[in-house]
Scaffold this motif. Structure first.
Motif, PDB file in Angstrom:
ATOM      1  N   GLY A  78      -3.557   3.374 -10.699  1.00 10.37           N
ATOM      2  CA  GLY A  78      -4.620   2.845 -11.541  1.00 10.37           C
ATOM      3  C   GLY A  78      -5.093   1.447 -11.182  1.00 10.37           C
ATOM      4  N   VAL A  79      -4.870   1.007  -9.960  1.00 11.50           N
ATOM      5  CA  VAL A  79      -5.276  -0.334  -9.522  1.00 11.50           C
ATOM      6  C   VAL A  79      -6.766  -0.344  -9.206  1.00 11.50           C
ATOM      7  CG1 VAL A  79      -5.020  -2.020  -7.641  1.00 11.50           C
ATOM      8  CG2 VAL A  79      -3.002  -0.967  -8.672  1.00 11.50           C
ATOM      9  N   THR A  80      -7.447  -1.444  -9.531  1.00  9.26           N
ATOM     10  CA  THR A  80      -8.853  -1.635  -9.187  1.00  9.26           C
ATOM     11  C   THR A  80      -9.006  -2.980  -8.484  1.00  9.26           C
ATOM     12  OG1 THR A  80      -9.567  -0.400 -11.139  1.00  9.26           O
ATOM     13  CG2 THR A  80     -11.217  -1.806 -10.076  1.00  9.26           C
ATOM     14  N   LEU A  81      -9.518  -2.946  -7.251  1.00 13.62           N
ATOM     15  CA  LEU A  81      -9.800  -4.160  -6.503  1.00 13.62           C
ATOM     16  C   LEU A  81     -11.302  -4.293  -6.334  1.00 13.62           C
ATOM     17  CD1 LEU A  81      -7.125  -3.974  -3.630  1.00 13.62           C
ATOM     18  CD2 LEU A  81      -6.880  -4.896  -5.943  1.00 13.62           C
ATOM     19  N   GLY A  82     -11.848  -5.479  -6.621  1.00 11.31           N
ATOM     20  CA  GLY A  82     -13.270  -5.725  -6.449  1.00 11.31           C
ATOM     21  C   GLY A  82     -13.649  -5.840  -4.981  1.00 11.31           C
ATOM     22  N   ASP A  83     -14.857  -6.290  -4.724  1.00 11.35           N
ATOM     23  CA  ASP A  83     -15.356  -6.461  -3.361  1.00 11.35           C
ATOM     24  C   ASP A  83     -14.768  -7.723  -2.728  1.00 11.35           C
ATOM     25  OD1 ASP A  83     -16.970  -4.225  -3.707  1.00 11.35           O
ATOM     26  OD2 ASP A  83     -18.716  -5.414  -4.308  1.00 11.35           O
ATOM     27  N   CYS A  84     -14.595  -7.681  -1.412  1.00  8.92           N
ATOM     28  CA  CYS A  84     -14.152  -8.842  -0.626  1.00  8.92           C
ATOM     29  C   CYS A  84     -12.796  -9.380  -1.066  1.00  8.92           C
ATOM     30  CB  CYS A  84     -15.195  -9.943  -0.661  1.00  8.92           C
ATOM     31  SG  CYS A  84     -16.816  -9.422  -0.064  1.00  8.92           S
ATOM     32  N   VAL A  85     -11.875  -8.482  -1.360  1.00  7.20           N
ATOM     33  CA  VAL A  85     -10.506  -8.845  -1.731  1.00  7.20           C
ATOM     34  C   VAL A  85      -9.639  -8.793  -0.478  1.00  7.20           C
ATOM     35  CG1 VAL A  85      -8.465  -8.092  -3.034  1.00  7.20           C
ATOM     36  CG2 VAL A  85     -10.726  -8.086  -4.113  1.00  7.20           C
ATOM     37  N   THR A  86      -8.752  -9.784  -0.323  1.00  6.17           N
ATOM     38  CA  THR A  86      -7.829  -9.827   0.807  1.00  6.17           C
ATOM     39  C   THR A  86      -6.411  -9.975   0.275  1.00  6.17           C
ATOM     40  OG1 THR A  86      -9.500 -10.883   2.217  1.00  6.17           O
ATOM     41  CG2 THR A  86      -7.195 -11.054   2.928  1.00  6.17           C
ATOM     42  N   LEU A  87      -5.525  -9.048   0.681  1.00  6.55           N
ATOM     43  CA  LEU A  87      -4.118  -9.110   0.304  1.00  6.55           C
ATOM     44  C   LEU A  87      -3.292  -9.300   1.561  1.00  6.55           C
ATOM     45  CD1 LEU A  87      -3.861  -6.146  -2.262  1.00  6.55           C
ATOM     46  CD2 LEU A  87      -4.620  -8.501  -2.639  1.00  6.55           C
ATOM     47  N   GLY A  88      -2.418 -10.302   1.568  1.00  2.00           N
ATOM     48  CA  GLY A  88      -1.577 -10.585   2.722  1.00  2.00           C
ATOM     49  C   GLY A  88      -0.492  -9.543   2.922  1.00  2.00           C
ATOM     50  N   ASN A  89       0.335  -9.757   3.918  1.00  2.00           N
ATOM     51  CA  ASN A  89       1.428  -8.844   4.220  1.00  2.00           C
ATOM     52  C   ASN A  89       2.461  -8.826   3.096  1.00  2.00           C
ATOM     53  OD1 ASN A  89       0.369  -8.298   6.810  1.00  2.00           O
ATOM     54  ND2 ASN A  89       1.386 -10.109   7.637  1.00  2.00           N
ATOM     55  N   THR A 104      -8.047 -13.566  -3.138  1.00  2.00           N
ATOM     56  CA  THR A 104      -7.161 -13.624  -1.976  1.00  2.00           C
ATOM     57  C   THR A 104      -5.733 -13.842  -2.464  1.00  2.00           C
ATOM     58  OG1 THR A 104      -8.896 -14.584  -0.583  1.00  2.00           O
ATOM     59  CG2 THR A 104      -6.628 -14.841   0.176  1.00  2.00           C
ATOM     60  N   LEU A 105      -4.823 -12.957  -2.051  1.00  2.00           N
ATOM     61  CA  LEU A 105      -3.411 -13.097  -2.377  1.00  2.00           C
ATOM     62  C   LEU A 105      -2.641 -13.306  -1.082  1.00  2.00           C
ATOM     63  CD1 LEU A 105      -2.902 -10.213  -4.998  1.00  2.00           C
ATOM     64  CD2 LEU A 105      -3.658 -12.579  -5.384  1.00  2.00           C
ATOM     65  N   GLY A 106      -1.797 -14.346  -1.042  1.00  2.00           N
ATOM     66  CA  GLY A 106      -1.024 -14.655   0.159  1.00  2.00           C
ATOM     67  C   GLY A 106       0.080 -13.636   0.423  1.00  2.00           C
ATOM     68  N   ASN A 107       0.835 -13.872   1.466  1.00  2.00           N
ATOM     69  CA  ASN A 107       1.921 -12.980   1.852  1.00  2.00           C
ATOM     70  C   ASN A 107       3.012 -12.943   0.786  1.00  2.00           C
ATOM     71  OD1 ASN A 107       0.750 -12.473   4.408  1.00  2.00           O
ATOM     72  ND2 ASN A 107       1.647 -14.355   5.203  1.00  2.00           N
ATOM     73  N   GLY A 108       3.553 -11.742   0.527  1.00  2.00           N
ATOM     74  CA  GLY A 108       4.684 -11.592  -0.365  1.00  2.00           C
ATOM     75  C   GLY A 108       4.399 -11.785  -1.834  1.00  2.00           C
ATOM     76  N   VAL A 109       3.142 -11.784  -2.247  1.00  2.00           N
ATOM     77  CA  VAL A 109       2.793 -11.937  -3.663  1.00  2.00           C
ATOM     78  C   VAL A 109       3.160 -10.660  -4.415  1.00  2.00           C
ATOM     79  CG1 VAL A 109       0.858 -12.151  -5.286  1.00  2.00           C
ATOM     80  CG2 VAL A 109       0.974 -13.619  -3.264  1.00  2.00           C
ATOM     81  N   THR A 110       3.693 -10.821  -5.638  1.00  2.00           N
ATOM     82  CA  THR A 110       4.018  -9.691  -6.501  1.00  2.00           C
ATOM     83  C   THR A 110       3.336  -9.888  -7.844  1.00  2.00           C
ATOM     84  OG1 THR A 110       6.181  -9.404  -5.456  1.00  2.00           O
ATOM     85  CG2 THR A 110       5.882  -8.402  -7.620  1.00  2.00           C
ATOM     86  N   ASN A 119     -12.838 -13.244 -10.805  1.00  2.00           N
ATOM     87  CA  ASN A 119     -13.452 -13.473  -9.500  1.00  2.00           C
ATOM     88  C   ASN A 119     -13.006 -14.809  -8.900  1.00  2.00           C
ATOM     89  OD1 ASN A 119     -14.935 -11.097  -9.831  1.00  2.00           O
ATOM     90  ND2 ASN A 119     -16.634 -12.171 -10.786  1.00  2.00           N
ATOM     91  N   CYS A 120     -12.988 -14.865  -7.576  1.00  2.00           N
ATOM     92  CA  CYS A 120     -12.759 -16.104  -6.818  1.00  2.00           C
ATOM     93  C   CYS A 120     -11.409 -16.758  -7.122  1.00  2.00           C
ATOM     94  CB  CYS A 120     -13.887 -17.099  -7.071  1.00  2.00           C
ATOM     95  SG  CYS A 120     -15.511 -16.460  -6.641  1.00  2.00           S
ATOM     96  N   VAL A 121     -10.356 -15.944  -7.178  1.00  2.00           N
ATOM     97  CA  VAL A 121      -8.996 -16.434  -7.402  1.00  2.00           C
ATOM     98  C   VAL A 121      -8.249 -16.408  -6.078  1.00  2.00           C
ATOM     99  CG1 VAL A 121      -6.793 -15.957  -8.555  1.00  2.00           C
ATOM    100  CG2 VAL A 121      -8.952 -15.637  -9.787  1.00  2.00           C
TER     101      VAL A 121
END
Length: 134
Positions: A78-89, A104-110, A119-121
């Motif tokens: 049930g996850v929803t990601l908007g446009d131009c989202v970047t998730l790290g490794n 944008t979420l950096g590496n290893g984010v939980t 928006n813009c987080v």
């Protein structure tokens, strides 16, 4: 690319075999999938989505256009990601997480279940947010 072109490679006694991915998968234009990607049922990927190696997507989720997921990312149901989202490794998102555009979420984010970010987080590496954070 059709749903029949998408499969996960799983090891067995004789090497590797194909394992079909979920039903009701919809892919936008220009989607790129890394090795070992697993898609759940009812997954919708927008245009120009890029999934890294060994990404696992749960059921009934939508990823907007221009989304990029790093390697070893796991998204719950049930996850929803908007446009131009970047998730790290190594990012892990719980069930029913909603991320706005340009996140944008950096590496290893939980992120726990039911987390909502507008928006813009931008979150740095190894940030952890519990269930229900908005």
């Amino acid at each position: 690319m059709t749903r029949d072109d998408i499969f996960a490679a799983v090891p067995d006694a004789n090497g590797w075999r194909k394992m079909p991915n979920g039903n009701g998968v919809t892919l936008g234009d220009g989607v790129k999938l890394g090795n070992g990607v697993t898609l759940g049922n009812g997954v919708t990927l927008g245009d120009r989505v890029k999934l890294g190696n060994y990404v696992t997507l749960g059921n009934d989720m939508t990823l907007g256009d221009h989304v990029t997921l790093g390697d070893h990312v796991t998204l719950g149901n049930g996850v929803t990601l908007g446009d131009c989202v970047t998730l790290g490794n190594g990012v892990t998102l719980g069930d029913c997480v909603k991320l706005g555009d340009h996140v944008t979420l950096g590496n290893g984010v939980t992120l726990g279940d039911r987390v909502k970010l507008g928006n813009c987080v931008k979150l740095g590496d190894r940030v952890k947010l519990g269930n229900g954070v908005t």
